[in-house]
Design a protein around this motif. Structure first.
Motif: not given
Length: 266
Positions: A200-204, A214-220
């Motif tokens: 994830g970006t941890l934003e927010p 904020d979750q995104v595919p693994a590695g992104e």
């Protein structure tokens, strides 16, 4: 590091499973998944076992409440299965380890409450051993938000567990709680037997009890997945999961699988 097996927590595709169990498993198999981590499996163990067999899929791990008491932590009106029911269903599915996926935030604030949870999981592990099934615990961020004598509650908890009880470290949630996941893995050592490979970006930054956005595919994202995989020297499974994903879930799952397979995991 070890060479953990790739898996996926089926919660990731929960809506798809509800709509089309066989179609969803067929898609996972086509991507390359040979292992899955089941949830809510006690009441449908026979159905899942038959479906997994049809698609050449195994479920070596699963999630079920073991240390949460007699009430569902998400809905107090729903009673949780007994440990005996959990382990009997796990046997039907060929599971080797059942992870408790959630213990309420207020039970991580004091040493007394942490000890009660450890005692409950140790007791469940003793029952599991009679079924040939191991027990472990899966974290969210509540196990990191308040320190106990300068240490994260999860670290204190690990020391109170029977040596046979393992941890499934969710890398996203540990990062969201403020942990350095590599340092955490170094300290926990062989207690960590599985990873939730989640980015994830941890934003927010996700708030306690809220669904992350904020979750995104693994590695992104910004979670130190590559370094964590190197540090997880004893992990047996690397498990893809999304709590929530706004995009095409199949694209996200495929990207996660490719991230792990590019590292030589199968």
């Amino acid at each position: 590091m070890t060479n953990p097996a790739i898996s996926i927590q089926l919660w990731t595709v929960r809506d798809e499973l509800t709509a089309d169990l066989d179609g969803t498993l067929a898609k996972l198999s086509a991507i390359g998944f040979r292992n899955v981590e089941a949830f809510g499996f006690v009441s449908r163990a026979d159905e899942l076992a038959e479906a997994f067999a049809r698609h050449g899929i195994s479920s070596p791990t699963g999630h079920a409440s073991l240390a949460s008491g007699t009430e569902n932590p998400f809905d107090s009106s729903i009673a949780v299965p007994t440990p005996e029911e959990v382990f009997a269903a796990a046997n039907k599915l060929g599971m080797t380890t059942v992870f408790d996926p959630f213990v309420a935030p207020d039970r991580w604030e004091t040493l007394e409450e942490i000890t009660k949870t450890a005692d409950a999981l140790n007791a469940a592990a003793a029952i599991g051993a009679t079924y040939g099934v191991k027990v472990g615990y899966h974290n969210h961020n509540q196990e990191f938000l308040k320190k106990i004598d300068g240490r994260f509650p999860l670290e204190v908890f690990a020391e109170l567990l029977d040596p046979a009880v393992g941890l499934e470290l969710d890398l996203y949630w540990a990062s969201a709680g403020g942990a350095d996941v590599v340092a955490l893995l170094d300290g926990l050592g062989d207690r960590v037997v599985a990873l939730h490979v989640k980015d994830g970006t941890l934003e927010p930054l996700p708030s306690l009890g809220e669904i992350p956005t904020d979750q995104v595919p693994a590695g992104e994202g910004v979670v130190a997945l590559t370094d964590a995989l190197d540090a997880a020297r004893f992990a047996e499974y690397a498990i893809i999961e999304f709590d929530a994903y706004p995009g095409d879930i199949w694209q996200g799952v495929t990207t996660g699988y490719e991230f792990l397979s590019a590292r030589g995991l199968v």
